[in-house]
Design an enzyme around this catalytic site. Structure first.
Site, PDB file in Angstrom:
ATOM      1  N   ASP A   1       0.821  -1.201   0.000  1.00  0.00           N
ATOM      2  CA  ASP A   1       0.000   0.000   0.000  1.00  0.00           C
ATOM      3  C   ASP A   1       0.867   1.268   0.000  1.00  0.00           C
ATOM      4  O   ASP A   1       1.802   1.396   0.797  1.00  0.00           O
ATOM      5  CB  ASP A   1      -0.906  -0.007   1.234  1.00  0.00           C
ATOM      6  CG  ASP A   1      -1.836   1.184   1.291  1.00  0.00           C
ATOM      7  OD1 ASP A   1      -2.717   1.285   0.420  1.00  0.00           O
ATOM      8  OD2 ASP A   1      -1.671   2.028   2.197  1.00  0.00           O
TER       9      ASP A   1
ATOM     10  N   GLU B   1       1.639  -0.036  -4.864  1.00  0.00           N
ATOM     11  CA  GLU B   1       0.788   1.114  -5.161  1.00  0.00           C
ATOM     12  C   GLU B   1       1.669   2.346  -4.987  1.00  0.00           C
ATOM     13  O   GLU B   1       2.197   2.581  -3.897  1.00  0.00           O
ATOM     14  CB  GLU B   1      -0.407   1.204  -4.223  1.00  0.00           C
ATOM     15  CG  GLU B   1      -1.279   2.416  -4.522  1.00  0.00           C
ATOM     16  CD  GLU B   1      -2.208   2.815  -3.377  1.00  0.00           C
ATOM     17  OE1 GLU B   1      -3.200   3.509  -3.650  1.00  0.00           O
ATOM     18  OE2 GLU B   1      -1.929   2.457  -2.220  1.00  0.00           O
TER      19      GLU B   1
END
Length: 589
Positions: A253, A290
């Site tokens: 993330d 990401e």
């Protein structure tokens, strides 16, 4: 059984194990570590007493938190779970060896994939995914967080598994079931912050630093004093998912929020460790980032000056496709909306739209060009919808809420036959009529009110009325976000699902659709008439976003229709194809 904990800020540590208390001794070989030997078995509850604190805290490396983040940890016997290890797996549980280049991912939130919201209930639906043809399930975060329901990005125990989902045993069963069904499992992990409630790490050591600040406050300590142990803590938690559960890949993330000024970054260290484990186990393990940087170095091999991660989400592709489909132009969509088909064509051939160009949303130039000679297409994931791009909208509305089935079919055609590794968001494949909204279950009433107020304030700035914004704390918000499993078998949903299955199958059977050469992709478009075509080897795809039929010159005859949303005649001798309004066609030899 030996227990250990890193607690360099304390002068004395004791362990509460079931009904007994044990003093812990400093480890003579490791500064700041404390050790104790005590009899324990699977399920034994324990916690650590720091200095004079009378309340035991859970183990930072605890694998199970039966009573949530503020309760005691529990011992987990992974041999009893039968969880697969790094180098071998129990019979019938061997992971499928599908390389990332051939993958089709399916993003899934355990808590809303089914009404039950558990690993076991999700496993019971794996047959739907095998029939769809995807290769990997990507689970949104499953680490422990306060309350029962949430997205999972407020996790506070990176080594644990959320108990309401089924805990470690539930995840082990899910992974085994996925592998038995021929599916790999990717897990979303969060290293850039911990949730605001239930975070006990600061009491143990310098896990955070004020040297850097992030949107969540003090940064995770990756480069300040004590950061060696913090990095080892995060690295160990990442490798444990591969070793103890047989996970096949991790989605990292928001890596752009990892504040790390060391010469050898944490991401490089993690990539090297995962590559080593992959070589040791003979399994194609991978890391997907990401990143908001639009930086191709994120996925360049370490030997070539990159971080060494294996792929990254490509939001630029999403934004261009979204603007072409919807006409939206707010916030970060603004730059893409000026000429969305041109933007889409650029991302399909050069990966990033922002590759050093001006970003009006950021107020500066952004990104870096992709060297297509060094960067294969499977370094990027392409998608029309994700949890972020749906759930962070005011109402959590999917594309199906505003687009016709034909336009949804066009989105699927671009995503599933385009150059990038495709990823679908759960329910997308049948045009789910359910929203996917932002929901929380914070037990702390002050935090709950702050989240509720902040959400309403955020969208009020964009013209929404407070009463229109779903209350994240209302259980009905989560319930509305659960998939309706009666939809795939009826109405327009069944037709769209069949289309997705057809496209996934074409990607599997036509190697041209998995060609990693971005420079070989050829795209043509007409901004005014709203059509776009692209070529992948001998396969051609034509997409008409206009409600009116169009005639497109493909420049070659002798191709046949492989798939079409609406009936399409084979191209004539002049290579022209007539595409109905809001429809897509795939042609090949």
């Amino acid at each position: 059984m030996q227990f250990e904990v890193w607690a360099p800020l304390t002068g004395h540590v004791a362990m509460r194990l079931d009904d007994a208390t044990y003093d812990m001794a400093p480890d003579p070989n490791r500064d700041g570590w404390w050790l104790a030997e005590a009899p324990a078995s699977d399920g034994s509850r324990y916690g650590f007493l720091l200095d004079d604190d009378p309340v035991p805290r859970p183990d930072p490396r605890g694998r199970r938190l039966p009573d949530g983040p503020d309760g005691l940890s529990a011992v987990v016997d992974f041999e009893a779970l039968g969880a697969p290890g790094a180098s071998e797996s129990p019979p019938g549980r061997a992971a499928p060896r599908v390389p990332l280049q051939d993958a089709v991912l399916y993003e899934l939130h355990v808590g809303t994939f089914t009404a039950e919201g558990t690993f076991d209930a999700a496993a019971a639906r794996l047959g739907h995914l095998t029939a769809l043809g995807v290769t990997h399930v990507e689970l949104m975060p499953v680490c422990s967080f306060p309350g029962r329901h949430g997205w999972g990005y407020d996790g506070v125990a990176p080594w644990s598994v959320h108990e309401p989902y089924g805990g470690p045993a539930g995840l082990a069963r899910f992974t085994a079931a996925a592998h038995a069904a021929g599916l790999g499992v990717v897990l979303d992990v969060v290293h850039n912050h911990l949730g605001p409630s239930g975070n006990h790490l600061p009491a143990f050591g310098p896990y955070f630093t004020d040297a850097h600040h992030t949107p969540w406050g003090a940064a995770v300590n990756l480069d300040a004093p004590g950061s060696d142990e913090v990095r080892a803590y995060l690295l160990g938690s990442a490798l444990a998912w591969f070793r103890d559960y047989g996970i096949d890949g991790l989605r990292l993330d928001a890596v752009h929020a990892l504040a790390d000024g060391r010469a050898l970054t944490f991401l490089e260290e993690l990539a090297a460790a995962v590559d080593g484990l992959a070589a040791e186990s003979g399994r194609p393990l991978f890391l997907i980032a990401e990143s908001d940087r639009c930086d191709p170095r994120t996925t360049l091999p370490r030997a070539e000056g990159g971080t060494g991660l294996h792929a990254q989400w490509n939001d630029d592709f999403h934004h261009a496709l979204h603007c072409a489909l919807t006409g939206e132009s707010q916030a970060y969509y603004g730059d893409f909306a000026r000429a969305p088909l041109a933007a889409l064509a650029k991302t399909m051939t050069r990966a990033f739209f922002h590759d050093g160009t001006w970003s009006s949303f950021r107020g500066r130039h952004h990104g870096r060009p992709v060297d297509r000679r060094r960067t294969p297409a499977h370094r990027f994931l392409g998608y029309a919808q994700t949890h972020d791009q749906v759930g962070n909208r005011a109402l959590g509305d999917r594309l199906s809420a505003s687009l016709s089935p034909g336009l949804q079919a066009c989105a699927a055609a671009v995503t599933l036959t385009g150059p990038f590794v495709p990823m679908l968001f759960m329910g997308e494949e049948w045009g789910a009529g359910t929203a996917w909204q932002y929901f929380t279950d914070h037990p702390d009433p002050e935090l709950a009110e702050a989240v509720r107020t902040g959400r309403r304030r955020e969208f009020a700035a964009h013209g929404w009325k407070a009463e229109e914004i779903p209350d994240p704390q209302d259980p009905a918000t989560r319930d509305r976000s659960c998939l309706d499993w009666t939809e795939p078998g009826r109405g327009p949903h069944a037709r769209l699902l069949a289309w997705y299955r057809t496209l996934v199958a074409l990607r599997r059977t036509h190697p041209d659709l998995r060609d990693p050469d971005l420079a070989a992709v050829r795209v043509a478009h007409d901004e005014e008439r709203r059509w776009l075509t692209f070529r992948r080897g001998d396969v051609r795809v034509a997409v008409n976003l206009s409600p009116e039929p169009v005639t497109i010159a493909l420049g070659r005859n002798g191709v046949r229709v492989l798939a079409a949303w609406e009936p399409v005649e084979h191209p004539g001798a002049d290579g022209r194809v007539h595409v109905p309004g809001e429809s897509a066609v795939v042609l090949g030899p």
